[in-house]
Write a protein that holds these residues in place. Structure first.
Motif, PDB file in Angstrom:
ATOM      1  N   ASP A 103      -9.446   3.858  12.723  1.00  0.00           N
ATOM      2  CA  ASP A 103      -8.477   5.051  12.752  1.00  0.00           C
ATOM      3  C   ASP A 103      -7.508   5.350  11.699  1.00  0.00           C
ATOM      4  N   CYS A 104      -7.608   6.512  10.978  1.00  0.00           N
ATOM      5  CA  CYS A 104      -6.661   6.695   9.510  1.00  0.00           C
ATOM      6  C   CYS A 104      -6.351   8.025   9.654  1.00  0.00           C
ATOM      7  N   HIS A 105      -5.003   7.953   9.694  1.00  0.00           N
ATOM      8  CA  HIS A 105      -4.131   9.185   9.463  1.00  0.00           C
ATOM      9  C   HIS A 105      -3.485   9.363   8.179  1.00  0.00           C
TER      10      HIS A 105
ATOM     11  N   MET B 286      -2.995   3.151   9.535  1.00  0.00           N
ATOM     12  CA  MET B 286      -4.291   2.618   9.867  1.00  0.00           C
ATOM     13  C   MET B 286      -4.147   1.950  11.172  1.00  0.00           C
ATOM     14  N   THR B 287      -5.352   2.235  12.121  1.00  0.00           N
ATOM     15  CA  THR B 287      -5.358   1.333  13.210  1.00  0.00           C
ATOM     16  C   THR B 287      -6.803   0.616  13.356  1.00  0.00           C
ATOM     17  N   LEU B 288      -6.990  -0.598  13.657  1.00  0.00           N
ATOM     18  CA  LEU B 288      -7.983  -1.139  13.651  1.00  0.00           C
ATOM     19  C   LEU B 288      -8.291  -1.675  14.889  1.00  0.00           C
ATOM     20  N   GLY B 289      -9.538  -1.881  15.426  1.00  0.00           N
ATOM     21  CA  GLY B 289      -9.740  -2.311  16.798  1.00  0.00           C
ATOM     22  C   GLY B 289     -10.997  -3.140  16.615  1.00  0.00           C
TER      23      GLY B 289
ATOM     24  N   ASP C 149     -10.777  -5.858  22.077  1.00  0.00           N
ATOM     25  CA  ASP C 149      -9.750  -6.913  22.446  1.00  0.00           C
ATOM     26  C   ASP C 149      -8.643  -7.232  21.724  1.00  0.00           C
ATOM     27  N   VAL C 150      -8.558  -6.814  20.394  1.00  0.00           N
ATOM     28  CA  VAL C 150      -7.661  -6.891  19.379  1.00  0.00           C
ATOM     29  C   VAL C 150      -7.421  -5.493  18.772  1.00  0.00           C
ATOM     30  N   VAL C 151      -6.299  -5.070  18.846  1.00  0.00           N
ATOM     31  CA  VAL C 151      -6.071  -3.711  17.959  1.00  0.00           C
ATOM     32  C   VAL C 151      -4.618  -4.064  16.964  1.00  0.00           C
ATOM     33  N   ILE C 152      -4.995  -3.642  15.737  1.00  0.00           N
ATOM     34  CA  ILE C 152      -3.487  -3.597  15.066  1.00  0.00           C
ATOM     35  C   ILE C 152      -3.237  -2.071  14.498  1.00  0.00           C
ATOM     36  N   ASN C 153      -2.008  -2.007  14.292  1.00  0.00           N
ATOM     37  CA  ASN C 153      -1.897  -0.631  13.462  1.00  0.00           C
ATOM     38  C   ASN C 153      -0.630  -0.970  12.432  1.00  0.00           C
ATOM     39  N   GLU C 154      -0.790  -0.293  11.448  1.00  0.00           N
ATOM     40  CA  GLU C 154       0.290  -0.508  10.184  1.00  0.00           C
ATOM     41  C   GLU C 154       0.385   0.844   9.722  1.00  0.00           C
ATOM     42  N   THR C 155       1.609   1.103   8.916  1.00  0.00           N
ATOM     43  CA  THR C 155       1.797   2.120   8.243  1.00  0.00           C
ATOM     44  C   THR C 155       1.986   1.625   6.834  1.00  0.00           C
ATOM     45  N   PHE C 156       1.402   2.206   6.071  1.00  0.00           N
ATOM     46  CA  PHE C 156       1.366   1.916   4.692  1.00  0.00           C
ATOM     47  C   PHE C 156       1.762   3.091   3.610  1.00  0.00           C
ATOM     48  N   TYR C 157       2.288   2.749   2.482  1.00  0.00           N
ATOM     49  CA  TYR C 157       2.913   3.491   1.827  1.00  0.00           C
ATOM     50  C   TYR C 157       2.315   3.399   0.394  1.00  0.00           C
TER      51      TYR C 157
ATOM     52  N   LEU D 294     -10.888   2.120  20.870  1.00  0.00           N
ATOM     53  CA  LEU D 294      -9.881   1.376  20.834  1.00  0.00           C
ATOM     54  C   LEU D 294      -9.346   0.787  21.974  1.00  0.00           C
ATOM     55  N   LYS D 295      -9.446   1.459  23.079  1.00  0.00           N
ATOM     56  CA  LYS D 295      -9.145   0.896  24.322  1.00  0.00           C
ATOM     57  C   LYS D 295     -10.074  -0.043  24.936  1.00  0.00           C
ATOM     58  N   LYS D 296     -11.207  -0.263  24.291  1.00  0.00           N
ATOM     59  CA  LYS D 296     -12.222  -1.217  24.714  1.00  0.00           C
ATOM     60  C   LYS D 296     -12.135  -2.423  23.821  1.00  0.00           C
TER      61      LYS D 296
END
Lengths: 150, 769
Positions: free
Chosen positions: B314-316, B300-303, B184-192, B180-182
């Motif tokens: 990344d999915c928790h 959910m975090t996407l890079g 260019d674009v990272v988004i993270n959002e929490t869904f219910y 993820l550090k590498k």
């Protein structure tokens, strides 16, 4: 108490308790085509025709049917059999639990409105819930069935 | 092909519409004792005293059962392969109640009215305990739901009952944090995602009797009759050989009948009284005391790189299993295993989290089973990422999604409760589904929205999905085919038709192989005494797993018949040709009815029966794309679904009409979950939505148009090229509708259901900014 009524074109006299609902009386007398679904008149699977009108039998006191006419799917067997062929060919055959009640409602609709539009059918049958088919196949089947009948 | 890929009407459709006795309650003994349950009014309590004397003194009341009447044997109501990946944390009746609607006691009486009278006079004193009602506060809460010593896991599932954790899991491919550090674009959002009810039309129903051989016979509306038999045997300590479970017609299941409900209590009543007994859940009981879908929180975090290459997911997940851990781990794992491989080009992926106990109604299996929850989060997040990257969401998916011949490391790592099975996508027409869906849904004309009046917009959104076909190396099906005199067959299968039409499809497979008409293939399914073993109708397994067993049995039967015909025709087996009605060799012929009559009445007398079994070695996923075309009122947030376009790759659809019905039924359940279905509790933990007035499911009024098409696809390992189609339909609507709403009005709803209120509030907040 005794009630005398016409069930599927034949006179019957049944002994019922004042608190009994028609759904329970019918099932106790082995008319098991009438199903139990929700207890609150919301799902439509207990539909019968009472003097020609489609009603939920879980809300009708058995004591009130004296002198009236009750039709279950056995009373419209030919129509139900024919409708089932259209259902089968339109992908609307699934668990079948709501099907006898649907046949009765379609029959009642036909009596009230022989040439219903797509919207008329949806409005008339809105109380007949189905969780399996997604309605689309049923709607096509009913439209084809009614067209074929004309 | 005479029968495959044809719109064959189902074998039971006519009889069911004509109202023939077919369902569990239709077949109950007329003089059955009625069994009813006293249910807890409290979400969490200890029963300190029960007085049953008054109830038992009512003439006609035969039995009252409380926790004192049962040995403390923990079990799980989940109908799964054994040993189950669900913790054994339930007792038939317990001194503790853990949700409103949990069982306190049961009464058996001659009539329902007598049962009600008896329930009214049962005296129960509760020590009311503090409940755990917020699943985000459940771990290490002061209150522990299952402090008892007896509860246990059957194999390691991350079970920590003292911490209110029913299961936990962690897997990682590569190093997500580093990847993820590498990016260019990272988004993270929490869904219910919310709890949802199956709302099948037939309530849970069971009846029992002791037969003339002194055996317990159950008729049960179940998806898993063989699991029911096993669990009753273990829990009530009755030998398996003394139990017969018959599954009649079932009025819808969707996973809700994959657990045991009244089976234990009705069996206990019949075993103790020797009398037939039955229980039909009231609709209120169905809502309060049968499982819901697992509510989940998904972070959910996407890079990705600037060029639109997805590099890391990344999915928790935190999942609410309610009071009992039925399907806790497996539903949770499917949220990853049947969702994350969709984007298989990533360098790194992580999936981890916990399933927690709360004092809510227990969650359980439900069509889509984790996948719908995970799909909502991932497919919403993909659109968020596309917006940030400024890339068209269809182009992005096309570049990053699973393609034919490819694989994902996740398949080998994650199964359902255990390790998975590596596999490549030998049949995957997802690309076709994407492009065809774009065309059929008129995406290019509508995307992102059209202004159709000053207050109304038409918009479109989409999502892709995958599912599976049975659980490899665990779930097996078997079939027996019997040739009868006059040349017709019986197909005996353990597979369970719950309304999806498997009796029809499995008969089609057998009839196609044997070349006979459908009315010469008479099906009997799911009677534990008479039909061979099958793990049951779940995990989208029936057509693929049981269908393969049927195919093998039919091939065996064909060979047996040809061998018998060769004797009669005085020919080599290899020279005999069979076309379904006639065996021909050496210019001589023999009809199938001549062969059968000869076998059973005249010469070479011998009964022909063929049995085969099948267990999957892979779980080939069906794929689909779903396009939601909506009209939204921007003043009120109300929206209508004009059309929902589904393009499905389920391999060969064996019965085109039944397959369409499966997809469309799933789509509408998915639309219900996306739009308004919601299991709601009061602050004190009482279920508010306990009837069809307060819990709304779609009616034919809301469902305007559904367009369903199938891709040309063939799965080598499936019967006649089939994969599954039972669950895939439900998966896409939540994300597709959320994406359509965003495309229409620019607000992202991350919490299901997507109600007009949430949309309007989000729009107001956006305007304020």
């Amino acid at each position: 108490m005794k009630v005398t009524f016409i069930l599927n074109h034949q006179e019957e006299t049944w002994d019922v308790h004042p608190n009994d609902y028609l759904l329970d009386s019918l099932r106790t007398h082995h008319i098991v085509s009438v199903k139990r679904g929700c207890d609150t008149t919301s799902c439509g699977v207990c539909t019968v025709l009472l003097n020609g009108k489609a009603v939920p039998s879980c809300s009708i006191l058995s004591a009130s049917i004296d002198g009236k006419e009750v039709v279950t799917v056995e009373g419209i067997a030919k129509e139900a059999e024919r409708l089932s062929e259209f259902m089968g060919h339109n992908g609307a055959d699934q668990c079948g639990y709501c099907n006898p009640s649907l046949a009765l409602s379609v029959h009642a609709l036909q009596q009230e409105n022989p040439h219903p539009s797509d919207a008329d059918i949806r409005a008339f049958l809105v109380g007949n819930l189905c969780r399996c088919t997604g309605y689309h196949g049923q709607q096509e089947a009913i439209l084809h069935y009614l067209e074929d009948d004309q | 092909m005479k029968l495959i890929k044809q719109p064959i009407p189902s074998v039971d459709g006519k009889g069911l519409m004509m109202g023939r006795p077919a369902y569990t309650d239709d077949l109950a003994e007329p003089n059955s004792l009625i069994v009813k349950v006293l249910r807890s009014p409290h979400p969490h309590a200890k029963i300190v005293h029960i007085n049953t004397d008054k109830a038992l003194s009512i003439p006609g009341v035969e039995l009252v059962l409380t926790y004192k009447d049962f040995k403390r044997i923990p079990f799980t109501r989940a109908g799964q392969g054994y040993p189950e990946p669900s913790p054994h944390d339930k007792f038939v009746l317990d001194q503790y109640v853990r949700h409103v609607g949990d069982e306190v006691a049961c009464v058996a009486a001659k009539t329902e009215a007598l049962c009600d009278q008896a329930l009214d006079v049962l005296e129960v004193e509760y020590d009311i305990l503090q409940p755990v009602l917020d699943f985000e506060q459940a771990i290490d809460h002061d209150v522990v739901l299952h402090p008892e010593d007896e509860v246990h896991e059957m194999f390691p599932i991350g079970y920590e009952p003292k911490r209110n954790i029913a299961a936990s899991y962690h897997m990682e491919v590569g190093d997500v944090e580093a990847e993820l550090k590498k990016c260019d674009v990272v988004i993270n959002e929490t869904f219910y995602t919310q709890a949802q009810m199956h709302a099948m039309m037939e309530p849970h129903t069971v009846n029992a009797r002791i037969d003339f051989q002194n055996r317990l016979v159950l008729y049960s509306a179940t998806q898993t009759p063989f699991h029911v038999r096993r669990i009753i045997s273990q829990t009530l300590e009755v030998p398996l050989s003394k139990i017969r479970v018959i599954k009649p017609r079932v009025g819808g299941g969707f996973g809700g009948k994959q657990s045991l409900h009244g089976e234990m209590l009705v069996s206990a009543v019949t075993l103790r009284t020797g009398k037939p007994a039955k229980m039909v859940y009231t609709r209120k009981e169905v809502f309060e005391a049968s499982p819901t879908r697992h509510k989940m929180r998904i972070k959910m975090t996407l890079g990705a790189d600037k060029d639109g290459t997805l590099r890391a997911i990344d999915c928790h997940v935190l999942s609410d299993t309610g009071a009992y851990g039925e399907h806790a781990l497996t539903v949770f794992m499917v949220a990853g295993s049947k969702v994350l491989p969709l984007y298989n080009k990533v360098n790194s992926v992580r999936f981890y989290g916990d399933v927690v106990y709360t004092n809510h109604n227990a969650a359980g299996a439900f069509r889509g089973y984790g996948a719908i929850q995970g799909n909502f989060a991932l497919e919403s997040a993909i659109d968020i990422l596309c917006e940030k990257l400024g890339i068209d969401p269809l182009e992005f998916r096309d570049n990053n999604m699973m393609k034919e011949g490819e694989t994902s490391p996740i398949f080998a790592i994650m199964g359902e409760g255990t390790e998975g099975t590596a596999m490549t996508m030998d049949s995957c027409k997802l690309e076709y589904c994407l492009h065809r869906g774009r065309e059929v849904s008129k995406w290019n004309e509508i995307y992102p929205y059209q202004q159709i009046s000053p207050t109304k917009r038409r918009a479109i959104g989409m999502a892709i999905a995958m599912q599976g076909s049975g659980i490899p190396y665990i779930d097996m099906g078997s079939a027996t085919i019997k040739l009868n005199d006059d040349g017709f067959f019986n197909l005996l299968i353990g597979a369970t038709d719950i309304g999806q039409g498997s009796d029809t499809v499995l008969a089609q497979i057998a009839a196609e192989v044997l070349g006979c008409d459908m009315d010469h293939m008479i099906v009997y399914s799911s009677d534990s005494d008479l039909t061979p073993f099958d793990t049951g109708a779940y995990a989208s397994s029936t057509t693929y797993v049981s269908g393969n067993a049927v195919y093998k049995a039919a091939m065996k039967m064909k060979q047996m018949m040809i061998e018998e015909a060769a004797k009669r025709l005085d020919a080599d087996v290899d020279d005999v040709e069979f076309d379904g009605t006639m065996f021909i060799a050496n210019t001589q012929s023999l009809t199938i009815n001549e062969l059968a009559n000869r076998l059973y009445y005249n010469d070479d007398q011998r009964q022909l029966m063929a049995t085969s079994s099948y267990v999957g070695h892979k779980s080939p996923p069906p794929f689909m794309t779903g396009y939601a075309d909506i009209t939204i009122d921007i003043e009120t947030g109300e929206y209508d679904i004009n059309n929902y376009t589904s393009i499905v790759d389920c391999g060969t659809p064996l019965n085109t009409m039944l397959a369409r019905g499966q997809v469309e039924g799933g789509i509408v359940q998915g639309i219900g979950m996306a739009s308004y279905e919601d299991v709601k509790y009061s602050k004190s933990g009482r279920l508010i939505t306990n009837d069809f007035v307060s819990y709304l499911i779609p009616t034919r009024h809301e469902i305007k148009n559904l367009t369903t098409e199938f891709a040309e696809s063939y799965e080598e390992t499936g019967p006649f090229g089939a994969k599954s189609v039972g669950e895939i339909g439900i998966d896409t609507p939540p994300a597709a509708i959320a994406n359509a709403i965003y495309n229409a009005v620019g607000v992202r709803i991350t919490e299901l259901p997507i109600t007009p209120e949430k949309i309007r509030l989000a729009m107001l907040r956006k305007d304020e900014q």
